[in-house]
Design a protein around this motif. Sequence first.
Motif, PDB file in Angstrom:
ATOM      1  N   UNK A  28      54.495  -4.874  52.650  1.00  0.00           N
ATOM      2  CA  UNK A  28      55.094  -4.830  51.308  1.00  0.00           C
ATOM      3  C   UNK A  28      56.596  -4.620  51.356  1.00  0.00           C
ATOM      4  N   UNK A  29      57.037  -3.736  52.250  1.00  0.00           N
ATOM      5  CA  UNK A  29      58.473  -3.464  52.339  1.00  0.00           C
ATOM      6  C   UNK A  29      59.224  -4.693  52.848  1.00  0.00           C
ATOM      7  N   UNK A  30      58.607  -5.458  53.731  1.00  0.00           N
ATOM      8  CA  UNK A  30      59.293  -6.621  54.306  1.00  0.00           C
ATOM      9  C   UNK A  30      59.545  -7.712  53.276  1.00  0.00           C
ATOM     10  N   UNK A  31      58.654  -7.788  52.273  1.00  0.00           N
ATOM     11  CA  UNK A  31      58.835  -8.788  51.216  1.00  0.00           C
ATOM     12  C   UNK A  31      60.212  -8.633  50.589  1.00  0.00           C
ATOM     13  N   UNK A  32      60.626  -7.359  50.447  1.00  0.00           N
ATOM     14  CA  UNK A  32      61.918  -7.125  49.804  1.00  0.00           C
ATOM     15  C   UNK A  32      63.084  -7.644  50.637  1.00  0.00           C
ATOM     16  N   UNK A  33      62.887  -7.740  51.922  1.00  0.00           N
ATOM     17  CA  UNK A  33      63.943  -8.326  52.771  1.00  0.00           C
ATOM     18  C   UNK A  33      63.759  -9.826  52.911  1.00  0.00           C
ATOM     19  N   UNK A  34      62.839 -10.374  52.092  1.00  0.00           N
ATOM     20  CA  UNK A  34      62.571 -11.806  52.163  1.00  0.00           C
ATOM     21  C   UNK A  34      61.978 -12.247  53.493  1.00  0.00           C
ATOM     22  N   UNK A  35      61.297 -11.323  54.145  1.00  0.00           N
ATOM     23  CA  UNK A  35      60.644 -11.671  55.413  1.00  0.00           C
ATOM     24  C   UNK A  35      59.168 -11.871  55.117  1.00  0.00           C
ATOM     25  N   UNK A  36      58.628 -12.971  55.607  1.00  0.00           N
ATOM     26  CA  UNK A  36      57.208 -13.198  55.354  1.00  0.00           C
ATOM     27  C   UNK A  36      56.395 -12.437  56.381  1.00  0.00           C
ATOM     28  N   UNK A  37      55.251 -11.945  55.945  1.00  0.00           N
ATOM     29  CA  UNK A  37      54.378 -11.321  56.923  1.00  0.00           C
ATOM     30  C   UNK A  37      52.959 -11.748  56.632  1.00  0.00           C
ATOM     31  N   UNK A  38      52.164 -11.708  57.651  1.00  0.00           N
ATOM     32  CA  UNK A  38      50.804 -12.130  57.491  1.00  0.00           C
ATOM     33  C   UNK A  38      49.906 -11.078  58.117  1.00  0.00           C
ATOM     34  N   UNK A  39      49.009 -10.559  57.294  1.00  0.00           N
ATOM     35  CA  UNK A  39      48.161  -9.458  57.721  1.00  0.00           C
ATOM     36  C   UNK A  39      46.730  -9.973  57.744  1.00  0.00           C
TER      37      UNK A  39
END
Length: 311
Positions: free
Chosen positions: A182-193
């Motif tokens: 969730x925090x990474x979304x704010x840095x515009x970084x995509x993540x996949x869980x």
Amino acid sequence: MKPVQSELKKWMQKNKNFKENYLRVREEVLNDPEIQAFLSRNPQLSQQEVDKNLIKLHEYKTQSKQCDKCASFGQCINMLQGYSPVLQTENGEIHLVYEKCHNRIDVEKQREQQSLIQSLYMPKEILDATIADIDHDSERGEGIRQLLLFLNNASNELPAKGIYFHGPFGVGKTYLIGALANALKEYNKSSMLIYMPEFVREMKSSIKDDSINEKINYFKNTDVLMLDDIGAETQSAWFRDEILGSILQYRMMENMPVFFTSNYSLEQLEQQMASTSRGGNETVKAGRIIERIKQVSKEVGLGGENRRDGQ
Ligand code: ADP
Ligand code: MG
């Protein structure tokens, strides 16, 4: 019948208006600073070509360029919603083309991310986890410290290594990576869980429908990959070597981080991965996977109480 004289007069008047309009638009277009810059970058364009394309140049002038006149994606003012005009030249001719604007790219990325997160079978409480809600205690202190360090660096550039969190059931391993996603979304970084047992099932079921390579590419290219509960999946030599091995190899070469959670330490995971459903003992292949995991993450143990107690 109307007298010929008055019809002629009307026609002349209309024509005059048209001419005046045309001259006004022409002047507006040619005085526009962006058009002027375009023309001075392209001195090869003839006056005739410019005059022939006044409508295109006028269209370019009135549209929002890369969202400069739009407050948000929903308030796009352009004729083609979410597309931004670009002037190009080829063989002395002017062309007006449209490319996706920043806002559209962001929205598409978000939608894609959200739809993917939904397909990954994560409980809602994990998808809603936030860094601010993480409660600290000494047995998890190092894990949380490492997580915050990663996040801090990620605001600049993503570190090459993620974290391999291991520890007993219920200490909050999955919660921590959910909060990070969730925090990474704010840095515009995509993540996949993704939950490992589902990952194996999903990949097996996509062998039939040709989507497997597309999915593998997505796991290779997402900014931060998070594999939840590694070791809990049914062991399959095919998945271990062809899917997991290939994704980890790629991310290792590209310096792209991976996060893991597991009930097993890396040493224990190695043994787990060496025994596959075929019943063989494949120590070398398991060792290779563990080596790759070490290249893309740092091992950190988590302790503490089982937070699911009493539920
Ligand atoms: P694990 O993955 O280690 O088995 P979970 O991450 O699923 O454990 O956590 C177990 C439960 O505790 C979940 O219901 C989760 O929402 C809650 N939880 C874990 N860590 C925290 C935390 N730091 N703050 C609040 N709730 C937490
Ligand atoms: Mg978990």
